[in-house]
Write an enzyme that holds these catalytic residues in place. Structure first.
Site, PDB file in Angstrom:
ATOM      1  N   SER A  36      49.886  48.198  45.065  1.00  0.00           N
ATOM      2  CA  SER A  36      48.624  48.460  44.364  1.00  0.00           C
ATOM      3  C   SER A  36      47.384  48.099  45.159  1.00  0.00           C
ATOM      4  O   SER A  36      46.282  48.526  44.806  1.00  0.00           O
ATOM      5  CB  SER A  36      48.605  47.703  43.032  1.00  0.00           C
ATOM      6  OG  SER A  36      48.844  46.320  43.231  1.00  0.00           O
ATOM      7  N   ASP A 318      40.766  41.892  38.506  1.00  0.00           N
ATOM      8  CA  ASP A 318      41.706  41.631  37.418  1.00  0.00           C
ATOM      9  C   ASP A 318      42.658  40.510  37.816  1.00  0.00           C
ATOM     10  O   ASP A 318      42.361  39.724  38.708  1.00  0.00           O
ATOM     11  CB  ASP A 318      42.451  42.910  37.006  1.00  0.00           C
ATOM     12  CG  ASP A 318      43.446  43.400  38.053  1.00  0.00           C
ATOM     13  OD1 ASP A 318      43.569  42.748  39.115  1.00  0.00           O
ATOM     14  OD2 ASP A 318      44.111  44.432  37.823  1.00  0.00           O
ATOM     15  N   HIS A 321      44.121  41.687  41.628  1.00  0.00           N
ATOM     16  CA  HIS A 321      43.506  42.593  42.600  1.00  0.00           C
ATOM     17  C   HIS A 321      42.072  42.207  42.921  1.00  0.00           C
ATOM     18  O   HIS A 321      41.277  41.965  42.009  1.00  0.00           O
ATOM     19  CB  HIS A 321      43.548  44.025  42.066  1.00  0.00           C
ATOM     20  CG  HIS A 321      44.929  44.495  41.740  1.00  0.00           C
ATOM     21  ND1 HIS A 321      45.407  44.539  40.449  1.00  0.00           N
ATOM     22  CD2 HIS A 321      45.941  44.909  42.537  1.00  0.00           C
ATOM     23  CE1 HIS A 321      46.663  44.974  40.465  1.00  0.00           C
ATOM     24  NE2 HIS A 321      47.008  45.201  41.717  1.00  0.00           N
TER      25      HIS A 321
END
Length: 343
Positions: A36, A318, A321
């Site tokens: 991610s 978040d 990240h």
């Protein structure tokens, strides 16, 4: 000490990028593989809970629209591609999406949020494994041949492209979870991760890749999710998880150094991207870079359900990240390192 290093390398990167031709002449494209940190939207098309295509993701993106990127705006893939003078946005490669001919020629993203170099990690989270991403790259090559029409040109594009790779973050995050503990030591597991990484790189090499920018694992013990579960009211980093991460990163760096002289990787170049050190510097010295919060996330946590008003003041957007601003800060020395090491 590391702060000074980032500052000096940032000055060098500004000089290198500004003195280069207006259009990049060193790299033909950028291809992103992994998790991610690099995913620009591939999980949108998967049956997984790990998605970034809903509010409050994308609040700082163009038109404030969520695209599947795990952050408030652009992610590391986009920022590095722009820094290398390739393009501003790298589209996600999904076989059900239509991608322009120009994007096919200048690079796409195969990364999948939640992916790991350990197949078990990817299967558990129902995302694209490293092997799945290699298969997608093979499919991409077929499309590129139809667009370019010349085998020699396809080979030139692939061999002169930067292959940006981020693997291991999810493997180490789930390794310490009681439900997924393997019957082996952490040192044994990190050594296996390096072996799996070598196979992944070799698979890409056999398909024409020659320029690899391989990222180490982030200081996962200092991610907001681990601070919340381990650090209590003080928000301490999970030092055990960081030690395991450091062990893997050290082994990975040594591995890349040895691959560069192996016959199996003839003519290949490798750059180890130290995202651990650069991001840890922001975590330890946030105010030096214009941040006011390095422990808590801007959003998507029990204590931050509603996103903060100024995500650029947060190191993390978040639970796991970095914010777009954090990516922009750490990318400056890294772009210089990649440009110098893979040119």
């Amino acid at each position: 000490m590391f702060r000074g290093k980032i500052f000096v390398l940032s000055l060098f990167s500004i000089y290198v990028l500004s003195s280069a031709a207006e259009k990049n002449t060193s790299f033909s494209a950028l291809f992103a593989f992994g998790d991610s940190v690099l995913d620009t939207g591939n999980n949108n098309f998967l049956l997984t809970l790990l998605k970034g295509n809903y509010w409050p993701y994308g609040l700082s993106f163009d038109y404030k629209f969520p695209t599947g990127r795990f952050g408030n705006g652009r992610v590391f893939t986009d920022i590095v591609a722009e820094g290398l003078q390739i393009k501003r946005l790298v589209p996600a490669y999904s076989k059900i999406r239509r991608i322009s001919s120009e994007d096919l020629k200048t690079g796409v993203c195969f990364a999948s949020g939640g992916s790991g170099i350990d197949d078990l990690t990817s299967r558990t989270l129902r995302v694209l494994s490293a092997g799945d991403q290699v298969k997608d790259f093979k499919d991409y090559l077929k499309k590129l041949r139809r667009v370019v029409k010349r085998k020699k040109k396809v080979k030139e594009i692939v061999s002169n492209a930067v292959f940006l790779i981020s693997e291991g973050n999810n493997d180490l995050g789930y390794f310490v979870a009681p439900a997924l503990l393997r019957l082996q030591s952490t040192t044994t597991y990190t050594s296996k991760m390096v072996v799996w990484t070598r196979k992944f790189l070799k698979d890409l090499y056999d398909l024409g890749a020659r320029k690899f920018a391989v990222m180490g694992v982030m200081p996962v013990g200092c991610l907001p999710i681990h601070r919340a579960s381990f650090g209590g009211v003080f928000g301490w980093c999970n030092f055990l998880l960081n030690r395991i991460t450091e062990d893997f990163n050290m082994k990975l760096q040594k591995g890349l150094t040895s691959y560069a002289v192996e016959y199996d990787f003839k003519d290949a170049k490798f750059v180890y991207v130290d995202i651990y050190g650069t991001l840890m510097d922001l975590v330890k010295n946030p105010m030096a870079y214009g941040f006011t919060e390095a422990k808590k996330a801007c959003c998507c946590m029990p204590n931050a359900i509603i996103p903060c008003f100024h995500p650029d003041k947060y190191v993390f957007y978040d639970f796991a990240h970095p914010s777009q601003k954090a990516y922009e800060v750490i990318s400056k020395p890294i772009v210089y390192q990649i440009a110098k090491g893979l040119a």
